[in-house]
Design an enzyme around this catalytic site. Structure first.
Site, short mmCIF file in Angstrom:
data_model
loop_
_atom_site.label_atom_id
_atom_site.label_comp_id
_atom_site.label_asym_id
_atom_site.label_seq_id
_atom_site.Cartn_x
_atom_site.Cartn_y
_atom_site.Cartn_z
CB VAL A 90 -79.44 3.54 14.16
CG1 VAL A 90 -80.79 4.10 14.61
CG2 VAL A 90 -78.30 4.26 14.88
CG HIS A 106 -85.40 4.19 17.99
ND1 HIS A 106 -84.83 4.24 19.24
CD2 HIS A 106 -86.73 4.32 18.21
CE1 HIS A 106 -85.77 4.37 20.16
NE2 HIS A 106 -86.93 4.42 19.56
N GLY A 172 -79.93 -4.50 27.53
CA GLY A 172 -79.06 -3.35 27.28
C GLY A 172 -79.79 -2.07 26.93
CG LEU A 199 -72.94 -2.94 32.89
CD1 LEU A 199 -72.20 -4.26 32.70
CD2 LEU A 199 -72.22 -1.84 32.12
CD GLU A 200 -76.16 1.19 34.95
OE1 GLU A 200 -75.11 1.30 35.61
OE2 GLU A 200 -76.59 2.07 34.19
CB ALA A 216 -75.19 -7.72 26.55
P1 OAD Z 1 -79.01 4.03 26.89
O1 OAD Z 1 -77.65 4.62 26.66
O2 OAD Z 1 -80.07 4.92 27.45
O3 OAD Z 1 -78.92 2.78 27.86
C1 OAD Z 1 -77.99 1.76 27.65
C2 OAD Z 1 -78.19 0.71 28.72
O4 OAD Z 1 -77.29 -0.35 28.45
C3 OAD Z 1 -77.89 1.21 30.14
O5 OAD Z 1 -78.92 0.78 31.02
C4 OAD Z 1 -76.56 0.53 30.50
O6 OAD Z 1 -76.48 0.17 31.86
C5 OAD Z 1 -76.65 -0.74 29.65
N1 OAD Z 1 -75.34 -1.30 29.27
C6 OAD Z 1 -74.18 -0.66 29.00
N2 OAD Z 1 -73.21 -1.52 28.67
C7 OAD Z 1 -73.77 -2.75 28.72
C8 OAD Z 1 -73.29 -4.08 28.49
N3 OAD Z 1 -72.02 -4.32 28.13
N4 OAD Z 1 -74.15 -5.11 28.64
C9 OAD Z 1 -75.44 -4.91 29.01
N5 OAD Z 1 -75.94 -3.68 29.24
C10 OAD Z 1 -75.13 -2.62 29.10
O7 OAD Z 1 -79.46 3.40 25.49
P2 OAD Z 1 -80.91 2.95 25.00
O8 OAD Z 1 -81.72 2.44 26.14
O9 OAD Z 1 -80.71 2.07 23.84
O10 OAD Z 1 -83.17 6.91 20.60
O11 OAD Z 1 -81.51 4.31 24.53
C11 OAD Z 1 -82.80 4.30 23.98
C12 OAD Z 1 -82.91 5.37 22.93
O12 OAD Z 1 -82.47 6.61 23.49
C13 OAD Z 1 -82.00 5.19 21.74
O13 OAD Z 1 -82.50 4.30 20.77
C14 OAD Z 1 -81.91 6.58 21.20
C15 OAD Z 1 -81.68 7.31 22.50
O14 OAD Z 1 -82.05 8.62 22.56
C16 OAD Z 1 -83.21 7.76 19.58
O15 OAD Z 1 -82.20 8.28 19.11
C17 OAD Z 1 -84.58 8.00 19.05
#
Ligand code: OAD
Length: 235
Positions: A90, A106, A172, A199-200, A216
């Site tokens: 967002v 979203h 990500g 990242l993982e 990323a």
């Molecule tokens: P998450 O917090 O669930 O996942 C973030 C992902 O990014 C994880 O797999 C981390 O390993 C990865 N990550 C962290 N740092 C990183 C980096 N520097 N480079 C690459 N990857 C990295 O977030 P989302 O998957 O975006 O929805 O979550 C999905 C939805 O859940 C969001 O849009 C939100 C939330 O509830 C709503 O609010 C409707």
């Protein structure tokens, strides 16, 4: 031309300083999702919810796009409409980096949604002050973010692009929230090559053809370079 759909999640903004959702120090840690990310939570306690998103908006306004956002904008600059970025984020870091062909499934922190008239005005101040809707004058603005139990935006456009793409890239995102988490399976079922830059490793619905782990800010520019060099005419 190769059509590419990129799905991004909180991990792409992490290196800009925006917290992700899950895991230690994640945004949901210490918050009950029911309280701050559902219509019912908003009905129960609007001030808490408005203050939560006002704080997120201030964080988002104070950070800048990183190398991953910039690389996707560079890719769009080179291939135009053959790239669609679908973000679950967002924040506005993709557009500030220069992406235009972008869907905020979203919603957007920098928009409000008027519960009286349905307008979606831009918003860069605090909603807890109950500003007037610029369209109808009522003071019934909520953040224009999609809460649990609500329908994400532009699903038809996204699904059409996912089934038609040649390459689907997930960046990500933990793949924990549907429908976004299901797009890799949909893309694969329609023959796309699937790539994960995270990242993982994640528990994706189906394994990616190419899964790369790392930040990323490093992986995305390198992948964009690969795509562009594969497209450029050889000497
Ligand atoms: P998450 O917090 O669930 O996942 C973030 C992902 O990014 C994880 O797999 C981390 O390993 C990865 N990550 C962290 N740092 C990183 C980096 N520097 N480079 C690459 N990857 C990295 O977030 P989302 O998957 O975006 O929805 O979550 C999905 C939805 O859940 C969001 O849009 C939100 C939330 O509830 C709503 O609010 C409707």
């Amino acid at each position: 031309m190769t059509r590419i759909v990129v799905l991004t999640g909180a991990g792409i903004s992490a290196e800009s300083g925006v917290p992700t959702f899950r895991g230690p120090d994640g945004l949901w840690e210490g918050h009950d999702i029911e309280d701050v990310a559902t219509p019912e939570g908003f009905e129960r306690d609007p001030d808490t919810v408005l203050a939560f998103y006002d704080a997120r908006r201030r964080v988002a306004a104070s950070v800048v796009p990183n190398a991953a956002h910039r690389a996707l904008a560079r890719l769009e600059g080179a291939i135009g409409d053959d790239l669609l970025v679908v973000t679950q984020n967002v924040d506005d870091l993709h557009e500030r980096a220069g992406s235009h062909n972008l869907v905020h499934m979203h919603g957007e922190l920098f928009r409000a949604l008027c519960l009286a008239c349905g307008a979606r005005p831009t918003c860069d101040g605090d909603l807890i002050d109950r500003p007037h809707c610029p369209a109808c004058g009522e003071r019934m603005l909520r953040p224009d973010v999609v809460w649990f139990g609500e329908m994400p935006y532009d699903l038809e456009r996204i699904e059409q692009a996912v089934v038609a793409c040649d390459v689907f890239v997930s960046i990500g995102t933990s793949g924990a929230v549907y429908p976004a988490a299901g797009y890799v399976a949909l893309a694969a079922a329609f023959g796309a090559h699937t790539v994960e830059l995270n990242l993982e490793p994640t528990d994706a619905a189906v394994p990616f053809d190419d899964a790369r782990t790392g930040p990323a800010g490093e992986l995305v520019p390198a992948w964009v370079d690969e795509v562009l060099s594969a497209r450029s005419p050889r000497a």
